[in-house]
Structure formats: C-alpha cells, structure tokens
Motif scaffolding. Structure first.
Motif, mmCIF file in Angstrom:
data_model
loop_
_atom_site.group_PDB
_atom_site.id
_atom_site.type_symbol
_atom_site.label_atom_id
_atom_site.label_comp_id
_atom_site.label_asym_id
_atom_site.label_seq_id
_atom_site.Cartn_x
_atom_site.Cartn_y
_atom_site.Cartn_z
ATOM 1 N N GLU A 45 63.768 29.717 -10.056
ATOM 2 C CA GLU A 45 63.403 31.097 -9.737
ATOM 3 C C GLU A 45 62.922 31.255 -8.310
ATOM 4 N N MET A 46 63.129 32.469 -7.813
ATOM 5 C CA MET A 46 62.617 32.870 -6.514
ATOM 6 C C MET A 46 62.018 34.267 -6.678
ATOM 7 N N THR A 47 60.820 34.475 -6.111
ATOM 8 C CA THR A 47 60.152 35.763 -6.176
ATOM 9 C C THR A 47 60.007 36.309 -4.771
ATOM 10 N N VAL A 48 60.357 37.577 -4.586
ATOM 11 C CA VAL A 48 60.235 38.217 -3.272
ATOM 12 C C VAL A 48 59.383 39.474 -3.377
ATOM 13 N N ARG A 49 58.634 39.733 -2.300
ATOM 14 C CA ARG A 49 57.839 40.952 -2.153
ATOM 15 C C ARG A 49 58.617 41.861 -1.221
ATOM 16 N N LEU A 50 58.989 43.041 -1.714
ATOM 17 C CA LEU A 50 59.733 43.993 -0.900
ATOM 18 C C LEU A 50 58.806 44.627 0.137
ATOM 19 N N ASP A 51 59.358 44.954 1.310
ATOM 20 C CA ASP A 51 58.570 45.638 2.332
ATOM 21 C C ASP A 51 58.171 47.014 1.820
ATOM 22 N N GLY A 52 56.950 47.427 2.115
ATOM 23 C CA GLY A 52 56.462 48.718 1.640
ATOM 24 C C GLY A 52 55.740 48.531 0.320
ATOM 25 N N PRO A 80 52.691 45.265 -9.153
ATOM 26 C CA PRO A 80 51.385 44.614 -9.320
ATOM 27 C C PRO A 80 50.545 45.334 -10.371
ATOM 28 N N LEU A 81 49.771 44.556 -11.106
ATOM 29 C CA LEU A 81 48.884 45.138 -12.114
ATOM 30 C C LEU A 81 47.541 45.562 -11.523
ATOM 31 N N SER A 82 47.266 45.137 -10.288
ATOM 32 C CA SER A 82 46.023 45.532 -9.635
ATOM 33 C C SER A 82 46.309 45.838 -8.175
ATOM 34 N N ILE A 83 45.332 46.412 -7.504
ATOM 35 C CA ILE A 83 45.493 46.741 -6.080
ATOM 36 C C ILE A 83 45.632 45.461 -5.270
ATOM 37 N N ASP A 84 44.919 44.404 -5.667
ATOM 38 C CA ASP A 84 45.029 43.109 -5.003
ATOM 39 C C ASP A 84 46.270 42.411 -5.546
ATOM 40 N N ASP A 85 47.387 42.527 -4.818
ATOM 41 C CA ASP A 85 48.673 42.033 -5.322
ATOM 42 C C ASP A 85 49.036 40.657 -4.782
ATOM 43 N N ARG A 86 48.048 39.859 -4.398
ATOM 44 C CA ARG A 86 48.339 38.542 -3.838
ATOM 45 C C ARG A 86 48.610 37.487 -4.900
ATOM 46 N N ASN A 87 48.278 37.759 -6.146
ATOM 47 C CA ASN A 87 48.469 36.793 -7.220
ATOM 48 C C ASN A 87 49.765 37.100 -7.972
ATOM 49 N N ILE A 88 50.724 36.180 -7.911
ATOM 50 C CA ILE A 88 52.014 36.386 -8.578
ATOM 51 C C ILE A 88 51.830 36.575 -10.080
ATOM 52 N N GLY A 89 50.784 35.974 -10.644
ATOM 53 C CA GLY A 89 50.521 36.116 -12.071
ATOM 54 C C GLY A 89 50.106 37.514 -12.482
ATOM 55 N N ASP A 90 49.733 38.340 -11.509
ATOM 56 C CA ASP A 90 49.301 39.713 -11.797
ATOM 57 C C ASP A 90 50.420 40.726 -11.570
ATOM 58 N N ILE A 91 51.642 40.320 -11.813
ATOM 59 C CA ILE A 91 52.790 41.217 -11.637
ATOM 60 C C ILE A 91 53.355 41.548 -13.008
ATOM 61 N N LYS A 92 53.589 42.826 -13.246
ATOM 62 C CA LYS A 92 54.238 43.274 -14.486
ATOM 63 C C LYS A 92 55.739 43.244 -14.241
ATOM 64 N N TRP A 93 56.461 42.421 -15.005
ATOM 65 C CA TRP A 93 57.899 42.244 -14.806
ATOM 66 C C TRP A 93 58.695 43.025 -15.834
ATOM 67 N N TYR A 125 58.493 44.113 -6.254
ATOM 68 C CA TYR A 125 58.887 42.708 -6.287
ATOM 69 C C TYR A 125 60.236 42.563 -6.975
ATOM 70 N N LEU A 126 60.934 41.489 -6.611
ATOM 71 C CA LEU A 126 62.146 41.083 -7.322
ATOM 72 C C LEU A 126 62.008 39.615 -7.688
ATOM 73 N N ARG A 164 49.220 51.903 -7.475
ATOM 74 C CA ARG A 164 50.171 50.799 -7.609
ATOM 75 C C ARG A 164 51.521 51.364 -8.015
ATOM 76 N N PRO A 165 52.606 50.737 -7.559
ATOM 77 C CA PRO A 165 53.918 51.225 -7.972
ATOM 78 C C PRO A 165 54.139 50.955 -9.449
ATOM 79 N N GLU A 166 54.777 51.859 -10.099
ATOM 80 C CA GLU A 166 55.066 51.726 -11.527
ATOM 81 C C GLU A 166 56.569 51.539 -11.683
ATOM 82 N N PRO A 167 57.033 50.495 -12.389
ATOM 83 C CA PRO A 167 58.474 50.356 -12.596
ATOM 84 C C PRO A 167 59.037 51.600 -13.276
ATOM 85 N N ASP A 168 60.200 52.015 -12.846
ATOM 86 C CA ASP A 168 60.860 53.185 -13.415
ATOM 87 C C ASP A 168 61.358 52.826 -14.807
#
Length: 184
Positions: A45-52, A80-93, A125-126, A164-168
């Motif tokens: 796997e590879m995880t990327v943070r999109l600009d913006g 991200p599940l929180s404003i502090d989005d530095r933790n990959i574990g805190d991402i809703k996929w 994120y992707l 925080r952005p919400e997935p569509d």
C-alpha cells in the motif's frame, strides 16, 4: 474545470532502493516511479495526502510499468477524523473499488498500461493498494511498478463538516465492484 492535484506520499508498506513512492509526487517523464520490494508479500500500500484541505476528485490515472504489472489496484479515499491529521490511523477510509491490469503479453511487454478512472468523490487522502504481480519472464523478483499517478479534481474546501473534509457518500461503490476505466 478539473486540474491536476498535487500530493505528498505520507506512507507506504515498502519500496525497492531507488524506487521510493515519493518519486510519484513529481509529474515527469524522467520519474522512476514506485517499485515494490523484491519478493514482498501482497498487497502493498501507498497513502498520499492531497494538496489542499479537501478535494473533489474527478479522475485518477495510474500508469503501470511494462512488465512489473499488478493483477489489480484497489483505490480508497479518506478524510481525517480530527483537525490534527498527522496520524494516518486517524483517517476514515472509504473503499471505492479496483481496476485490473492486463498481463501485457500481447505487446511483448513493451508498452505501459494507463488506467483512467472517472470519479466524483470528496476527500483529502488516497490509498492505493497493489495486488500480486502478473508472472512473466521479465519480472524475476515478483515486483509491481507504478510509473505515475495523476489526480485531477477541484478544490472542495467549502464542503466541510466540523473543519474536516467529509467523504462524498453519494458515491456508493462496493469494494468488490471494479471501477470502470475511461478511454483516455
């Protein structure tokens, strides 16, 4: 009109020396791309943070190596599940689906395959998961190579829930449903 969205690789399960996933951040014909480690377990796997802060993703393009070819690539979008989005574990996929790649035998392993997937989903994120390689006599170490990834979309920072952005959620594909590649 959708434009190219930059990204930063923030994690991967591994890479061969000189072929780290960060090389995908720069769109260039001279880029080496990402190559999985030799004889690695799959999926990788590879995880990327999109600009913006949030992006409405309209199209993802994946260009594979001519003989280090995955059977399939799974795609997921995250927020991200929180404003502090530095933790990959805190991402809703949210799994979007997958694209399959041909063995490339018909081209004698001389052409790369480009898959373009049309989407309409919001995220920050992707996650790209590559599965077992197609076996061929050029791929001695059972690797997969991604030469380029291109993300096209629009700024969607106005679509925010609690900062925080919400997935569509209107984009409702099952993870077992293949994504339909466009013809470009």
């Amino acid at each position: 009109m959708p434009t190219r969205i930059g990204f930063r690789v923030i994690g991967s399960t591994g890479a061969e020396d000189l072929y780290d996933p960060q090389s995908l951040e720069v769109a260039s014909p001279l880029a080496r791309g990402w190559r999985t480690p030799r004889f690695c377990p799959y999926p990788q796997e590879m995880t990327v943070r999109l600009d913006g802060r949030a992006t409405r993703i309209r199209k993802i393009q994946i260009l594979c190596h001519q003989h280090l070819i995955p059977n399939r690539v799974d795609i997921a979008v995250g927020a991200p599940l929180s404003i502090d989005d530095r933790n990959i574990g805190d991402i809703k996929w949210k799994k979007l689906g997958f694209v399959s790649f041909s063995t490339n035998e018909k081209t004698a392993f001389k052409q790369r395959e480009l898959k373009s997937v049309l989407l309409d989903v919001v995220g920050a994120y992707l996650r790209v998961s590559v599965h077992q390689n197609h076996v061929n006599h050029h791929n001695l170490f059972n690797q997969v190579g991604i030469v380029a990834i291109n993300v096209l979309g629009d700024d969607a920072s106005h679509i925010m829930v609690h900062d925080r952005p919400e997935p569509d959620l209107s984009y409702n594909l099952s993870p077992s449903v293949p994504l339909s590649p466009s013809h470009s």
